[in-house]
Design a protein around this motif. Sequence first.
Motif, PDB file in Angstrom:
ATOM      1  N   MET A   1      -9.036  -1.794  -5.668  1.00 57.14           N
ATOM      2  CA  MET A   1      -8.620  -3.094  -5.147  1.00 57.14           C
ATOM      3  C   MET A   1      -8.828  -4.191  -6.176  1.00 57.14           C
ATOM      4  O   MET A   1      -8.014  -5.108  -6.283  1.00 57.14           O
ATOM      5  CB  MET A   1      -9.355  -3.418  -3.847  1.00 57.14           C
TER       6      MET A   1
ATOM      7  N   LEU B   1     -19.381  -0.980  -2.344  1.00 54.02           N
ATOM      8  CA  LEU B   1     -19.147  -2.389  -2.637  1.00 54.02           C
ATOM      9  C   LEU B   1     -20.212  -2.975  -3.549  1.00 54.02           C
ATOM     10  O   LEU B   1     -19.954  -3.902  -4.299  1.00 54.02           O
ATOM     11  CB  LEU B   1     -19.124  -3.198  -1.339  1.00 54.02           C
TER      12      LEU B   1
ATOM     13  N   PHE C   1       0.810  -1.214   0.000  1.00 57.65           N
ATOM     14  CA  PHE C   1       0.000   0.000   0.000  1.00 57.65           C
ATOM     15  C   PHE C   1       0.845   1.268   0.000  1.00 57.65           C
ATOM     16  O   PHE C   1       0.372   2.344  -0.278  1.00 57.65           O
ATOM     17  CB  PHE C   1      -0.932   0.011   1.207  1.00 57.65           C
TER      18      PHE C   1
ATOM     19  N   ILE D   1     -12.725   2.516  -3.656  1.00 54.77           N
ATOM     20  CA  ILE D   1     -11.966   1.518  -2.898  1.00 54.77           C
ATOM     21  C   ILE D   1     -12.070   0.169  -3.593  1.00 54.77           C
ATOM     22  O   ILE D   1     -11.079  -0.509  -3.853  1.00 54.77           O
ATOM     23  CB  ILE D   1     -12.486   1.434  -1.446  1.00 54.77           C
TER      24      ILE D   1
ATOM     25  N   THR E   1      -5.519   2.568  -3.591  1.00 56.59           N
ATOM     26  CA  THR E   1      -6.459   2.280  -2.505  1.00 56.59           C
ATOM     27  C   THR E   1      -6.041   3.029  -1.250  1.00 56.59           C
ATOM     28  O   THR E   1      -6.877   3.593  -0.538  1.00 56.59           O
ATOM     29  CB  THR E   1      -6.478   0.766  -2.197  1.00 56.59           C
TER      30      THR E   1
ATOM     31  N   TYR F   1      -3.052  -1.112  -5.250  1.00 55.39           N
ATOM     32  CA  TYR F   1      -3.186  -0.881  -3.817  1.00 55.39           C
ATOM     33  C   TYR F   1      -2.673   0.480  -3.375  1.00 55.39           C
ATOM     34  O   TYR F   1      -3.148   1.041  -2.396  1.00 55.39           O
ATOM     35  CB  TYR F   1      -2.484  -1.993  -3.038  1.00 55.39           C
TER      36      TYR F   1
END
Lengths: 264, 263, 261
Positions: C227, C213, C55, C223, C235, C232
């Motif tokens: 991902m 989501l 990350f 996000i 993210t 990342y």
Amino acid sequence: MSTLLEIKGLTKKYSAGTIALNGIDLQVKSKEFIAVIGPSGAGKSTLLRCINRLVEPSSGSIEFEGDRVDQASARELRRVRSNIGMIFQHYNLVNRLSVLENVLHGRLGYMSSIAGMFSRYSEEDKKKSIALLHKVGLENEIYKRADELSGGQKQRVGVCRALAQQPRLILADEPIASLDPKSSAIVMDAIHRNCVEQGIACLVNLHQVEVAKQYASRIIGIKNGMMVFDGPPEALTDYYAALIYEGKESQMYAGGEQQDRRYA
Amino acid sequence: MKIPISHKATRRNQRWFFAIMIVLFIPCAFYLKLSYSQFMDGVGRVPDIVKQFLHISLEDLPTLLTELLTSLIIAFLSVIISVFLSLLLSFLIADSTAPNRLIAKGLRLIVVIVRTIPTTIWVLLAVASMGFGSMAGVLGLLFPTTSFLIKSFTAQIDETGKDSVEAIRALGGTWWHVVFNGAIPTLYTTFLALIAFNFEITVAETVILGMVGAGGIGVLLQEYISYYEFAPLLMGILVVFITLFILELVTNRIRKRLADNAR
Amino acid sequence: MKRAEMIARQKKAKRLLSLFLFVAATIFSIWFIKFDIVAFFNGIPLFLNFLFVDFMPPNVNDLAKYVRPVLDTLAFGVVATVISSVIALVIAFLMAHNTAPHPVVRVALRSVVSFIRNVPFLVWASILVVLFGVGTMPGIFALISLGIGFLARLYAESIEEIDKHAVEAVEATGATYLQKLKQAIIPQFMPGYISWTLFMFEITIRASAILGLVGAGGIGSQIKLTMDLFQYSKTATVVTIMILMILAVEYVTQRIRERLL
């Protein structure tokens, strides 16, 4: 003097089974100033609350100015209530509103539902309410919030709210039980003076025999939900007083409840 | 000139609040471009979907219950591990028991950051690292659960445990004495109540997080939704609803019992 | 003496029994979900490694691209908070003990609200996505359903907690139900209303992480997107933006609370 209020055989049983009032008969003439005395738990408060049906009576009849209060519909009941002012031990002000708004609540019973909701009080009503506040010495507190006042000041607001109704009868439920002696005198004077001046009858619940004797034109003694004394203040001898307060003598004297609490 | 009646400051504040609400609402509502036809299309689909929902079938119930058990277990394990971790760390962080101020401050900051990141993201990250399954669920839940418990535990230690801690200090007790003879026995019931509450929250979250691949009943719900199988979906929703409802009742009772005991 | 001893022994037995049950439950749990302890604890360093290596450093090249999702999320929050607070307010007055017009209404609404609250938010969102298609609409409605379930209960609790005495006094002046509501109950309920409504706004920002989501828009969708593409470092940027948003909103609402209450 004409009869203002006539109570016959008034009984109140609470659902737990306790009998708060047991067959009370009482006639109140207009302009009478009646003190209701008796130890705590005797049923004084229930008696007052049955008259404007904040508490529903179990049986018996209540007649106010010729109308049967106990059988009144919701609309009739509101009309009766608008003619009966009430003063409470804990002042019962709406804390987050101004003093003036609290006094003006006394006018709600005379307004349409919508006008009352949106506080469309007439200028006349506002002027009268402000005059009432001046009269009890709260001219500097008119726009304060109710929770900014002291106990004695709050109770004077409570008195003004009852007077703003221009009632025929005022029910005062232990108006001075939570106050110190000095504030008590101011509040009792305010109630008594206004009732006499405006010809309002008054039923005031008190613990203290001396205060009752000082102001009342008639005294009623209640014990265990029954009326055990009814007469002029002179007739309330120490003998009767002792009878009414049998077993709870400490409450007879000024500030009875406060003292009880302090020494409890 | 009308006579004013209200308390100025109170009224002004309230008016400001509602004015800001409206002033923000109108442009935001336009900004989002909610389309009326999309709305009507959706509403038009409601009767059809409701009809499908109402084909009640008990066929999937055994699978649902098994997966529900998995969800409960994921919550259970992550709470257990969190309790151990947070008990250890709380005493390093709480003002009255921290052995080292600097470490305590650093840990506190980490806890705040961990708490700010929503649970969903933790689980997503865990799934990305460990792959789909219950273990990722336990790992992902560990972070929010532990940070929640640490925050509640330290607050309790500083609030109620202070006296006994000071008493033991005064007698010359070591840090271990302070923790195991002073703080833990006094705070035992409070901690249990907090853990029960935390378990309740975690179960509710586990159910959701299965839907992003953390195992348990959520995985099933996600499948039903993506294959438009509304009849078993309704069953699943009911199972979840009843579970959470019972859990709420039980934890409320436990907390009440503990509160009574403590008194 | 004997009695005390017996009680002590009983207590000890009880404690042993709970300990035994606890251990048994743990073992059963580990067996049931085939929880591999070794793999799990080996996984933790891997996970931390993942967080701090994959990350870092955050990729800030696309900052301009995130402005819109941030605005979306805030707009979601405002619209959903306002709408759900209005609906929840009406429901709360109908379901609080001291203002409900009829017990049947109260009980019925209570069960409806409890149902809305206990069906997980993500399930609501998913069903709404099925209904309205991908986009802002399911997100808004999911947040509103969350808000109604949450606020109606908290508002009702605040209404039930207000001072009954003042209400009694206004009733005694002959006021109607509506007058009583507006003159005695609402003024006292205002602090609770403001406080919970602000809290709801905070929650909507957090919930937007979940909304993304299922394809319901907002910062959460970034996000998921980054991902899914294994980007990342991006993210990390998005999550940082989200943390900053949450903290900023909490700070602002806290200031408003201090000013108003």
